[in-house]
Design a protein around this motif. Structure first.
Motif, PDB file in Angstrom:
ATOM      1  N   LYS A  40      11.293 -31.324 -37.434  1.00  0.00           N
ATOM      2  CA  LYS A  40      11.935 -31.400 -36.114  1.00  0.00           C
ATOM      3  C   LYS A  40      12.176 -30.017 -35.508  1.00  0.00           C
ATOM      4  O   LYS A  40      11.976 -29.832 -34.302  1.00  0.00           O
ATOM      5  N   SER A  41      12.595 -29.034 -36.313  1.00  0.00           N
ATOM      6  CA  SER A  41      12.808 -27.684 -35.767  1.00  0.00           C
ATOM      7  C   SER A  41      11.487 -27.037 -35.388  1.00  0.00           C
ATOM      8  O   SER A  41      11.406 -26.315 -34.385  1.00  0.00           O
ATOM      9  N   THR A  42      10.442 -27.307 -36.164  1.00  0.00           N
ATOM     10  CA  THR A  42       9.114 -26.798 -35.805  1.00  0.00           C
ATOM     11  C   THR A  42       8.682 -27.360 -34.461  1.00  0.00           C
ATOM     12  O   THR A  42       8.163 -26.631 -33.602  1.00  0.00           O
ATOM     13  N   LEU A  43       8.904 -28.650 -34.257  1.00  0.00           N
ATOM     14  CA  LEU A  43       8.551 -29.276 -32.985  1.00  0.00           C
ATOM     15  C   LEU A  43       9.345 -28.657 -31.843  1.00  0.00           C
ATOM     16  O   LEU A  43       8.790 -28.358 -30.773  1.00  0.00           O
ATOM     17  N   LEU A  44      10.637 -28.430 -32.051  1.00  0.00           N
ATOM     18  CA  LEU A  44      11.473 -27.825 -31.010  1.00  0.00           C
ATOM     19  C   LEU A  44      10.982 -26.419 -30.678  1.00  0.00           C
ATOM     20  O   LEU A  44      10.911 -26.036 -29.505  1.00  0.00           O
ATOM     21  N   ASN A  45      10.628 -25.647 -31.697  1.00  0.00           N
ATOM     22  CA  ASN A  45      10.141 -24.287 -31.470  1.00  0.00           C
ATOM     23  C   ASN A  45       8.820 -24.282 -30.710  1.00  0.00           C
ATOM     24  O   ASN A  45       8.570 -23.392 -29.883  1.00  0.00           O
ATOM     25  N   ILE A  46       7.968 -25.259 -30.978  1.00  0.00           N
ATOM     26  CA  ILE A  46       6.701 -25.362 -30.250  1.00  0.00           C
ATOM     27  C   ILE A  46       6.963 -25.747 -28.796  1.00  0.00           C
ATOM     28  O   ILE A  46       6.354 -25.198 -27.869  1.00  0.00           O
ATOM     29  N   MET A  47       7.897 -26.668 -28.569  1.00  0.00           N
ATOM     30  CA  MET A  47       8.253 -27.031 -27.196  1.00  0.00           C
ATOM     31  C   MET A  47       8.834 -25.837 -26.447  1.00  0.00           C
ATOM     32  O   MET A  47       8.634 -25.695 -25.234  1.00  0.00           O
ATOM     33  N   GLY A  48       9.543 -24.981 -27.160  1.00  0.00           N
ATOM     34  CA  GLY A  48      10.148 -23.812 -26.535  1.00  0.00           C
ATOM     35  C   GLY A  48       9.237 -22.605 -26.482  1.00  0.00           C
ATOM     36  O   GLY A  48       9.673 -21.525 -26.067  1.00  0.00           O
TER      37      GLY A  48
END
Length: 228
Positions: A46-54
């Motif tokens: 989930k944090s990896t996904l958030l970092n990619i979105m950001g």
């Protein structure tokens, strides 16, 4: 409503000799002005996904669109400009600059791309401090604040450039239950007042249950997607 964030067929690998896949063919979009939670166990991606979105991290393959702009086609300077103007970040650890005051920390996103704060910008900072209940400590150093005040300063900083999107990674993780509830109420007020899109990673079920949509990530994949 249009999707302000769109993730298409995103995979993420780490490592070179021995590769570990963290995200598997993720497809998801988030609408403008929505208030969302992403949940999942530690290591779920989930944090990896958030970092990619950001745009703090790049997908190994697949495409990311932020406000209809294809970020995977941008260079680092274009990405930095997009982040500064479009995305605000709130983390579990507030990352305030200890040698600066509350006001100076809040003004930092503006100062990155502009030299001198005009009277209108200073008034905006004052408005955010008032909204966050920080007016009486505006000249205090970050080290002189309580945990709740530090997190509220980080929220005000994230709002300084009036971003369309706020990405929050465990924003209440270091706070007690009462302060967590106060922070949640502030985030919801911001969402309703400015129509800011929120995507919040949280382990706190009380926070997740109050959002309008709960996305669960499991083993790097979208496991469930519940819109209330």
């Amino acid at each position: 409503m249009d999707n302000i964030i769109q993730i298409k067929n995103v995979n993420k690998f780490y490592g070179t000799t021995i590769k570990k896949q963290v995200l598997f063919d993720v497809n998801i979009g988030f609408k403008k002005g929505s208030f969302n939670a992403i949940i999942g166990q530690s290591g779920s991606g989930k944090s990896t996904l958030l970092n990619i979105m950001g745009t703090l991290d790049n997908p190994s393959d697949g495409d990311v669109y932020i406000n209809h702009q294809k970020t995977t086609a941008m260079d680092k300077n274009q990405l930095a400009d997009l982040r500064n103007k479009t995305i605000g970040f709130i983390f579990q650890f507030h990352y305030l600059l200890p040698e600066f005051t509350v006001q100076e920390n809040i003004l930092m996103p503006y100062a990155i791309s502009n030299r001198i704060a005009s009277s209108a910008i200073l008034e905006k900072a004052d408005y955010l401090m008032d909204m966050m209940g920080l007016t009486t400590v505006k000249n205090n150093l970050a080290t002189q604040l309580s945990g709740g005040q530090q997190q509220r300063t980080a929220i005000a900083r994230a709002l300084m450039n009036q971003p369309k999107i706020i990405l929050a990674d465990e924003p209440t993780g270091n706070l007690d239950s009462e302060t967590s509830e106060n922070v949640y109420q502030l985030l919801r007020e911001i969402n309703e007042t400015f129509k800011t899109t929120f995507i919040i990673i949280t382990h706190d079920p009380r926070i997740a249950e109050k959002t309008d949509r709960i996305v669960e990530i499991k083993d790097g994949k979208i496991h469930s997607d519940f819109i209330k």
